[in-house]
Design a protein around this motif. Structure first.
Motif, PDB file in Angstrom:
ATOM      1  N   ASN A 296       0.810  -1.225   0.000  1.00 27.82           N
ATOM      2  CA  ASN A 296       0.000   0.000   0.000  1.00 27.82           C
ATOM      3  C   ASN A 296       0.840   1.271   0.000  1.00 27.82           C
ATOM      4  O   ASN A 296       0.285   2.368   0.007  1.00 27.82           O
ATOM      5  CB  ASN A 296      -0.926   0.012   1.216  1.00 27.82           C
ATOM      6  CG  ASN A 296      -1.973  -1.076   1.160  1.00 27.82           C
ATOM      7  OD1 ASN A 296      -2.415  -1.468   0.074  1.00 27.82           O
ATOM      8  ND2 ASN A 296      -2.364  -1.594   2.314  1.00 27.82           N
TER       9      ASN A 296
ATOM     10  N   PHE B 286       0.014   4.024  -2.467  1.00 27.55           N
ATOM     11  CA  PHE B 286      -1.215   4.748  -2.130  1.00 27.55           C
ATOM     12  C   PHE B 286      -0.959   5.750  -0.997  1.00 27.55           C
ATOM     13  O   PHE B 286      -1.543   6.839  -0.978  1.00 27.55           O
ATOM     14  CB  PHE B 286      -2.317   3.761  -1.718  1.00 27.55           C
ATOM     15  CG  PHE B 286      -2.676   2.784  -2.794  1.00 27.55           C
ATOM     16  CD1 PHE B 286      -3.413   3.181  -3.894  1.00 27.55           C
ATOM     17  CD2 PHE B 286      -2.246   1.464  -2.718  1.00 27.55           C
ATOM     18  CE1 PHE B 286      -3.754   2.282  -4.886  1.00 27.55           C
ATOM     19  CE2 PHE B 286      -2.570   0.560  -3.700  1.00 27.55           C
ATOM     20  CZ  PHE B 286      -3.316   0.970  -4.801  1.00 27.55           C
ATOM     21  N   TYR B 287      -0.072   5.375  -0.063  1.00 30.53           N
ATOM     22  CA  TYR B 287       0.284   6.311   1.003  1.00 30.53           C
ATOM     23  C   TYR B 287       0.972   7.541   0.426  1.00 30.53           C
ATOM     24  O   TYR B 287       0.740   8.667   0.877  1.00 30.53           O
ATOM     25  CB  TYR B 287       1.209   5.632   2.023  1.00 30.53           C
ATOM     26  CG  TYR B 287       0.613   4.433   2.723  1.00 30.53           C
ATOM     27  CD1 TYR B 287      -0.767   4.326   2.900  1.00 30.53           C
ATOM     28  CD2 TYR B 287       1.431   3.417   3.193  1.00 30.53           C
ATOM     29  CE1 TYR B 287      -1.312   3.227   3.540  1.00 30.53           C
ATOM     30  CE2 TYR B 287       0.885   2.314   3.847  1.00 30.53           C
ATOM     31  CZ  TYR B 287      -0.486   2.224   4.012  1.00 30.53           C
ATOM     32  OH  TYR B 287      -1.032   1.134   4.643  1.00 30.53           O
TER      33      TYR B 287
ATOM     34  N   LEU C 121      -1.616   9.683  -1.191  1.00 28.86           N
ATOM     35  CA  LEU C 121      -2.383  10.342  -0.137  1.00 28.86           C
ATOM     36  C   LEU C 121      -1.599  11.506   0.455  1.00 28.86           C
ATOM     37  O   LEU C 121      -2.167  12.574   0.724  1.00 28.86           O
ATOM     38  CB  LEU C 121      -2.733   9.334   0.951  1.00 28.86           C
ATOM     39  CG  LEU C 121      -3.475   9.892   2.175  1.00 28.86           C
ATOM     40  CD1 LEU C 121      -4.826  10.477   1.765  1.00 28.86           C
ATOM     41  CD2 LEU C 121      -3.651   8.808   3.240  1.00 28.86           C
ATOM     42  N   GLY C 122      -0.298  11.320   0.675  1.00 25.29           N
ATOM     43  CA  GLY C 122       0.528  12.398   1.218  1.00 25.29           C
ATOM     44  C   GLY C 122       0.583  13.599   0.301  1.00 25.29           C
ATOM     45  O   GLY C 122       0.479  14.750   0.749  1.00 25.29           O
TER      46      GLY C 122
ATOM     47  N   LEU D 283      -1.651  14.457  -2.056  1.00 25.42           N
ATOM     48  CA  LEU D 283      -2.977  15.084  -2.063  1.00 25.42           C
ATOM     49  C   LEU D 283      -3.229  15.858  -0.774  1.00 25.42           C
ATOM     50  O   LEU D 283      -3.814  16.947  -0.801  1.00 25.42           O
ATOM     51  CB  LEU D 283      -4.060  14.022  -2.265  1.00 25.42           C
ATOM     52  CG  LEU D 283      -4.079  13.328  -3.633  1.00 25.42           C
ATOM     53  CD1 LEU D 283      -5.148  12.246  -3.664  1.00 25.42           C
ATOM     54  CD2 LEU D 283      -4.319  14.344  -4.746  1.00 25.42           C
ATOM     55  N   SER D 284      -2.793  15.307   0.345  1.00 30.34           N
ATOM     56  CA  SER D 284      -2.963  15.993   1.631  1.00 30.34           C
ATOM     57  C   SER D 284      -2.170  17.297   1.651  1.00 30.34           C
ATOM     58  O   SER D 284      -2.627  18.305   2.184  1.00 30.34           O
ATOM     59  CB  SER D 284      -2.505  15.086   2.780  1.00 30.34           C
ATOM     60  OG  SER D 284      -3.270  13.910   2.827  1.00 30.34           O
TER      61      SER D 284
ATOM     62  N   THR E  60      -4.067  19.807  -0.366  1.00 28.54           N
ATOM     63  CA  THR E  60      -5.258  20.196   0.398  1.00 28.54           C
ATOM     64  C   THR E  60      -4.897  21.154   1.518  1.00 28.54           C
ATOM     65  O   THR E  60      -5.604  22.144   1.769  1.00 28.54           O
ATOM     66  CB  THR E  60      -5.947  18.947   0.975  1.00 28.54           C
ATOM     67  OG1 THR E  60      -6.279  18.047  -0.076  1.00 28.54           O
ATOM     68  CG2 THR E  60      -7.214  19.336   1.725  1.00 28.54           C
TER      69      THR E  60
END
Length: 231
Positions: A179, A182-183, A186-187, A189-190, A193
């Motif tokens: 995974n 995906f992490y 996610l990092g 995108l975070s 954001t």
């Protein structure tokens, strides 16, 4: 059929407005109408080569943040706890007649303990103190007191709150290295954001400051906006 609306069920929506107004009243009456922002105040104290934080900051942010956040206000806990912990550390250093580097270290210890206590994250408290507050003065020997402070902060939080935390979760699955991609996504995108949130927040704050209306009206308006968002 027209159903009777139970007003008491929706009364909690007025709590954010009440919290903001009470905060403004306290700042106006007891704090001369002004209170410094937490982290910025700490950074100025360190950058000014003094690391002296006025005693009033040991309780100002506790009172105002308790009212605002406790009554549903949309405010974070990081800045108040960092300001309070740093102020406690600075004033303890002042009583002990420590030098600039030692005062700065105690500021970092107070902030690390506060972050660890609120979020149950001792490692995060240490990293925050090193990356944000102690960037210019940190040395290897600082890690031991920072780690001790963070652990004590988290331990006190466990004792006082009886194992209950504001941010609590249970790990449901074991770590799977497959995974990792995906992490990473996610990092990234975070991060974007967070950048978007920071810019929107600062833009909204700037517009509110430019409004030529009194602080009470601003507080009521902000509370109404929160009520609309909650609904």
């Amino acid at each position: 059929w027209i159903k009777e609306i139970n007003i008491s069920r929706f009364a909690y929506l007025l709590f954010p407005v009440l919290g903001l107004v009470l905060t403004v009243v306290i700042i106006k009456i007891f704090f001369n109408g002004y209170i410094e922002k937490g982290i910025a105040m700490v950074l100025r104290a360190i950058a000014g080569k003094s690391s002296f934080i006025p005693l009033r900051h040991t309780y100002q942010h506790v009172i105002t943040s308790s009212l605002t956040v406790g009554l549903g206000g949309s405010a974070g806990l990081e800045a108040p706890i960092v300001a309070t912990g740093s102020a406690v550390g600075s004033n303890m250093a002042r009583i002990s007649d420590l030098n600039y580097r030692e005062r700065t270290l105690l500021i970092g210890c107070g902030a690390a303990a506060g972050i660890a206590a609120v979020f149950n994250a001792p490692i995060a408290g240490v990293i925050f103190a090193i990356e944000v507050l102690l960037t210019d003065v940190v040395v290897v020997s600082y890690f031991i007191p920072l780690i001790i402070s963070s652990v004590v902060g988290a331990l006190c939080s466990r004792i006082i709150l009886q194992e209950s935390f504001l941010f609590n979760f249970t790990l449901q699955e074991h770590f799977n290295y497959r995974n990792v991609p995906f992490y990473i996504v996610l990092g990234v995108l975070s991060g974007f954001t967070a950048l978007y949130y920071a810019r929107v927040f600062k833009g909204s704050e700037g517009r509110l400051h430019r409004w030529k209306i009194n602080a009470y009206t601003k507080a009521i308006f902000g509370g109404i906006v929160l009520v609309v968002l909650y609904i």
